[in-house]
Design a protein around this motif. Structure first.
Motif, mmCIF file in Angstrom:
data_model
loop_
_atom_site.group_PDB
_atom_site.id
_atom_site.type_symbol
_atom_site.label_atom_id
_atom_site.label_comp_id
_atom_site.label_asym_id
_atom_site.label_seq_id
_atom_site.Cartn_x
_atom_site.Cartn_y
_atom_site.Cartn_z
ATOM 1 N N UNK A 1 0.823 -1.205 0.000
ATOM 2 C CA UNK A 1 0.000 0.000 0.000
ATOM 3 C C UNK A 1 0.860 1.260 0.000
ATOM 4 N N UNK A 2 2.120 1.113 0.413
ATOM 5 C CA UNK A 2 3.062 2.236 0.434
ATOM 6 C C UNK A 2 4.472 1.653 0.509
ATOM 7 N N UNK A 3 5.444 2.489 0.153
ATOM 8 C CA UNK A 3 6.830 2.051 0.147
ATOM 9 C C UNK A 3 7.715 3.136 0.723
ATOM 10 N N UNK A 4 8.604 2.738 1.623
ATOM 11 C CA UNK A 4 9.686 3.592 2.118
ATOM 12 C C UNK A 4 10.963 2.998 1.574
ATOM 13 N N UNK A 5 11.811 3.838 1.017
ATOM 14 C CA UNK A 5 13.075 3.336 0.475
ATOM 15 C C UNK A 5 14.230 4.229 0.889
ATOM 16 N N UNK B 1 8.088 7.079 -0.140
ATOM 17 C CA UNK B 1 8.833 8.045 0.664
ATOM 18 C C UNK B 1 10.303 7.648 0.645
ATOM 19 N N UNK B 2 11.116 8.558 0.144
ATOM 20 C CA UNK B 2 12.569 8.367 0.142
ATOM 21 C C UNK B 2 13.082 8.760 1.520
ATOM 22 N N UNK B 3 13.974 7.947 2.058
ATOM 23 C CA UNK B 3 14.441 8.130 3.435
ATOM 24 C C UNK B 3 15.962 8.047 3.481
ATOM 25 N N UNK C 1 12.960 11.859 -8.004
ATOM 26 C CA UNK C 1 12.117 12.145 -9.164
ATOM 27 C C UNK C 1 10.839 11.320 -9.165
ATOM 28 N N UNK C 2 10.830 10.199 -8.424
ATOM 29 C CA UNK C 2 9.646 9.332 -8.368
ATOM 30 C C UNK C 2 9.023 9.285 -6.973
ATOM 31 N N UNK C 3 9.641 9.950 -6.013
ATOM 32 C CA UNK C 3 9.165 9.890 -4.628
ATOM 33 C C UNK C 3 8.048 10.901 -4.391
ATOM 34 N N UNK D 1 10.437 13.217 0.658
ATOM 35 C CA UNK D 1 11.767 12.829 1.113
ATOM 36 C C UNK D 1 11.932 13.247 2.571
ATOM 37 N N UNK D 2 12.460 12.325 3.368
ATOM 38 C CA UNK D 2 12.783 12.626 4.762
ATOM 39 C C UNK D 2 14.241 12.257 4.966
ATOM 40 N N UNK D 3 15.039 13.224 5.438
ATOM 41 C CA UNK D 3 16.476 12.995 5.560
ATOM 42 C C UNK D 3 17.054 13.792 6.714
ATOM 43 N N UNK D 4 18.140 13.236 7.280
ATOM 44 C CA UNK D 4 18.934 13.983 8.225
ATOM 45 C C UNK D 4 18.599 13.787 9.691
#
Length: 151
Positions: free
Chosen positions: A70-74, A98-100, A119-121, A124-127
């Protein structure tokens, strides 16, 4: 009773070495610690948590997520900056992505400033160190719930 959401959390190269590889950048928590954080944050959802050092394996799992998640975190790790293959696979998804990142790539070496995955996310969550994963899990599941799940 509503259907249980399924969240894929995919981890790229060298993340199996969390806790020992550059702890000043990535922290001392292990990948098992991160998995436990993700599972705790995924209230009401089932987490499929995987790691590979192989780009093709990650592509296979992304393709699997098309019909299973249903969702993806990568956290694509180093593939963030190099993998058109991951980008192309992610572009086939109709679920939230969600890019992580543990560290903030924008505050690091110049080659880390570009992300193909972004480009496909959806976001984005970072840091935030391992806390990035918790935030990403919550965001991805919230987006999936708002979208009405698989679709």
């Amino acid at each position: 009773m509503p259907e249980t959401l399924i969240l894929y959390v995919l981890n790229g190269p060298n993340l199996n070495l969390l806790g020992v590889r550059e702890p000043d950048i990535y922290g001392r928590e292990t990948l098992a610690d991160v998995q436990a954080m993700c599972e705790a944050a995924a209230v009401g959802a089932r987490v499929v948590f995987r790691q590979s050092n192989h780009e093709g394996q990650l592509v296979d799992w992304i393709q699997e997520a098309r019909t299973e998640a249903d969702a993806l975190v990568i956290n694509p790790a180093a593939f963030t900056h190099t993998s058109v293959a991951l980008l192309d696979a992610l572009k086939t998804l109709s679920i939230p992505v969600v890019e992580c990142h543990l560290s903030n790539p924008a505050a690091r070496e110049a080659f880390r400033h570009h992300s193909y995955v972004s480009l496909a996310a959806t976001g984005v969550i970072a840091g935030f160190g391992p806390h990035s994963y918790e935030l990403a899990v919550r965001a991805a599941l919230d987006l999936a719930r708002r979208a009405g799940a698989k679709g």
